[in-house]
Design an enzyme around this catalytic site. Structure first.
Site, PDB file in Angstrom:
ATOM      1  N   ASP A   1       0.949  -1.314  -0.052  1.00 21.72           N
ATOM      2  CA  ASP A   1      -0.152   0.473   0.084  1.00 21.72           C
ATOM      3  C   ASP A   1       1.010   1.471  -0.302  1.00 21.72           C
ATOM      4  OD1 ASP A   1      -2.607   1.537   0.361  1.00 21.72           O
ATOM      5  OD2 ASP A   1      -1.606   1.881   2.086  1.00 21.72           O
TER       6      ASP A   1
ATOM      7  N   GLU B   1      -1.801  -5.136  -3.850  1.00 23.45           N
ATOM      8  CA  GLU B   1      -0.964  -4.691  -3.054  1.00 23.45           C
ATOM      9  C   GLU B   1       0.116  -5.636  -2.438  1.00 23.45           C
ATOM     10  OE1 GLU B   1      -3.732  -1.310  -1.324  1.00 23.45           O
ATOM     11  OE2 GLU B   1      -3.898  -2.735  -0.014  1.00 23.45           O
TER      12      GLU B   1
END
Length: 226
Positions: free
Chosen positions: A49, A121
């Site tokens: 992320d 991610e």
């Protein structure tokens, strides 16, 4: 360690060959498959992320050198949100190689937006750990592709925009009501109505409540003046 043929095919779709293939396996392992000897992808998701965020923040700055923060922030949010990550995951068929427990397999986990977004991610983090930031950055820019150039000038999500429209005219915030649900339990389809207290309303259907709410808000915005 050697990767299976399906994971080698995924490497080709991803565009990165892992020097440390165990990183890829970890990135693809959902918590429903974790065990004392098998790590899941949650820690990698946390790191990915941040790698994605830094890359996209730099990309939106570079693409429009004159845009104020008020325009950059919603563009950034549109590009890093879970829905976008899941879209990219679907384009490289990430769901086909997810390692899921039996319960997630039965409930259609390979198609779930949240699982796909999280795994995307985690894969980004795996590439970062395997080959460094520049390789991960290049991979993100390639996979996100024209999204960066075509993200709307005002990329606020539709629910936020509709709420601001209502507040500017002295109306209460819009309400969202589930008016229908169809499909099997593992792949439900939701119909949501967005309504303002001036009587204006619109409905939309999607595979998640959140997506249906956003689509209903956009449909209502499209018919409102101003």
């Amino acid at each position: 360690m050697k990767l299976s043929n399906d994971l080698k095919a995924f490497e080709a779709r991803l565009g990165h060959s892992f020097a440390q293939p165990e990183l890829l396996l970890r990135a693809l392992t959902h918590s429903s498959m974790s065990s004392p000897t098998r790590d899941d992808n949650q820690r990698l998701e946390f790191l990915g992320d941040r790698v994605l965020g830094l890359t996209i923040a730099q990309a939106v700055l570079d693409h429009d050198k004159n845009a104020p923060e008020g325009q950059l922030a919603p563009r950034f949010n549109a590009l890093v949100r879970k829905e976008t990550c899941a879209e990219v995951a679907r384009e490289i068929d990430l769901g086909a190689v997810l390692k899921l427990g039996r319960s997630e397999m039965k409930t259609g986990g390979r198609r779930k937006q949240a699982l796909l977004g999280d795994a995307m991610e985690a894969v980004i983090a795996a590439v970062y750990r395997d080959a460094g930031f520049e390789v991960a950055r290049a991979l993100i820019l390639r996979l996100w592709g024209t999204r960066i150039e075509t993200v709307e000038t005002d990329a606020r999500d539709a629910k936020t925009a509709l709420q601001e429209w209502a507040q500017a005219r002295g109306l209460t915030p819009p309400s969202y009501t589930e008016t229908g649900r169809s499909g099997p339990d593992h792949a439900p389809v939701f119909t949501i109505e967005a309504r303002l207290d001036n009587g204006e309303a619109a409905s939309a259907t999607a595979s998640s409540k959140r997506a249906a709410e956003q689509a209903a808000a956009k449909a209502l915005l499209d018919r409102l003046p101003g």
